[in-house]
Design a protein around this motif. Structure first.
Motif, PDB file in Angstrom:
ATOM      1  N   GLU A  47    -105.070  31.635  -0.631  1.00  0.00           N
ATOM      2  CA  GLU A  47    -104.549  31.437   0.724  1.00  0.00           C
ATOM      3  C   GLU A  47    -103.025  31.545   0.708  1.00  0.00           C
ATOM      4  O   GLU A  47    -102.366  31.103  -0.228  1.00  0.00           O
ATOM      5  CB  GLU A  47    -104.963  30.053   1.236  1.00  0.00           C
ATOM      6  CG  GLU A  47    -104.513  29.800   2.645  1.00  0.00           C
ATOM      7  CD  GLU A  47    -104.952  28.442   3.144  1.00  0.00           C
ATOM      8  OE1 GLU A  47    -105.199  28.323   4.345  1.00  0.00           O
ATOM      9  OE2 GLU A  47    -105.048  27.498   2.332  1.00  0.00           O
ATOM     10  N   TRP A  48    -102.491  32.117   1.760  1.00  0.00           N
ATOM     11  CA  TRP A  48    -101.052  32.295   1.872  1.00  0.00           C
ATOM     12  C   TRP A  48    -100.655  31.812   3.261  1.00  0.00           C
ATOM     13  O   TRP A  48    -101.210  32.254   4.258  1.00  0.00           O
ATOM     14  CB  TRP A  48    -100.723  33.786   1.709  1.00  0.00           C
ATOM     15  CG  TRP A  48     -99.291  34.093   1.501  1.00  0.00           C
ATOM     16  CD1 TRP A  48     -98.454  34.659   2.413  1.00  0.00           C
ATOM     17  CD2 TRP A  48     -98.516  33.891   0.323  1.00  0.00           C
ATOM     18  NE1 TRP A  48     -97.209  34.823   1.873  1.00  0.00           N
ATOM     19  CE2 TRP A  48     -97.221  34.350   0.587  1.00  0.00           C
ATOM     20  CE3 TRP A  48     -98.791  33.354  -0.926  1.00  0.00           C
ATOM     21  CZ2 TRP A  48     -96.200  34.302  -0.352  1.00  0.00           C
ATOM     22  CZ3 TRP A  48     -97.778  33.308  -1.858  1.00  0.00           C
ATOM     23  CH2 TRP A  48     -96.502  33.771  -1.576  1.00  0.00           C
ATOM     24  N   ARG A  49     -99.688  30.891   3.329  1.00  0.00           N
ATOM     25  CA  ARG A  49     -99.329  30.273   4.608  1.00  0.00           C
ATOM     26  C   ARG A  49     -97.922  30.583   5.074  1.00  0.00           C
ATOM     27  O   ARG A  49     -97.403  29.915   5.965  1.00  0.00           O
ATOM     28  CB  ARG A  49     -99.483  28.767   4.498  1.00  0.00           C
ATOM     29  CG  ARG A  49    -100.906  28.337   4.311  1.00  0.00           C
ATOM     30  CD  ARG A  49    -101.001  26.853   4.286  1.00  0.00           C
ATOM     31  NE  ARG A  49    -102.373  26.444   4.085  1.00  0.00           N
ATOM     32  CZ  ARG A  49    -102.771  25.210   4.101  1.00  0.00           C
ATOM     33  NH1 ARG A  49    -101.910  24.244   4.321  1.00  0.00           N
ATOM     34  NH2 ARG A  49    -104.030  24.924   3.900  1.00  0.00           N
ATOM     35  N   VAL A  50     -97.287  31.572   4.516  1.00  0.00           N
ATOM     36  CA  VAL A  50     -95.933  31.924   4.931  1.00  0.00           C
ATOM     37  C   VAL A  50     -96.000  32.508   6.346  1.00  0.00           C
ATOM     38  O   VAL A  50     -96.756  33.452   6.585  1.00  0.00           O
ATOM     39  CB  VAL A  50     -95.303  32.952   3.948  1.00  0.00           C
ATOM     40  CG1 VAL A  50     -93.947  33.407   4.440  1.00  0.00           C
ATOM     41  CG2 VAL A  50     -95.210  32.353   2.560  1.00  0.00           C
ATOM     42  N   PRO A  51     -95.247  31.944   7.293  1.00  0.00           N
ATOM     43  CA  PRO A  51     -95.308  32.440   8.672  1.00  0.00           C
ATOM     44  C   PRO A  51     -95.062  33.952   8.746  1.00  0.00           C
ATOM     45  O   PRO A  51     -94.125  34.474   8.151  1.00  0.00           O
ATOM     46  CB  PRO A  51     -94.195  31.664   9.380  1.00  0.00           C
ATOM     47  CG  PRO A  51     -94.074  30.395   8.588  1.00  0.00           C
ATOM     48  CD  PRO A  51     -94.329  30.808   7.163  1.00  0.00           C
ATOM     49  N   GLY A  52     -95.950  34.610   9.453  1.00  0.00           N
ATOM     50  CA  GLY A  52     -95.863  36.055   9.594  1.00  0.00           C
ATOM     51  C   GLY A  52     -96.605  36.816   8.504  1.00  0.00           C
ATOM     52  O   GLY A  52     -96.831  38.009   8.624  1.00  0.00           O
TER      53      GLY A  52
END
Length: 92
Positions: A47-52
């Motif tokens: 999972e990756w949660r960096v905005p954009g």
């Protein structure tokens, strides 16, 4: 590519999967799909949660297609599945 090149690429993928803490068996599933569906590159991403740049954890496949007639460069299509089986079913 020589057999040595193929072996080294597989060793590198195994090391990468281990260092990135892929789930048990994820690499084997990626290799199985690639063998069954030549021309696709398959990987597992956490999972990756960096905005954009958000993305779900799961299996991703892509293939680079011929040149885009409008933009004159290669284009990449991408598919996603939470499980290897769901990804396999989505591939054309």
């Amino acid at each position: 590519m020589t057999d040595d090149d193929v072996e080294m690429a597989l060793r590198n993928r195994r090391l990468l999967a281990e260092r990135l803490r892929w789930p048990e068996g994820a690499l084997d599933e990626c290799l199985r799909i690639e063998k069954d569906r030549p021309g696709y590159e398959v990987t597992w991403f956490g999972e990756w949660r960096v905005p954009g740049w958000e993305r779900e954890a799961g299996f991703y496949a892509w293939r680079t297609e011929d040149k885009d007639p409008v933009h004159h460069h290669k284009r990449r299509r991408e598919w996603f599945g939470i499980t290897a089986e769901s990804l396999w079913r989505r591939l054309p």
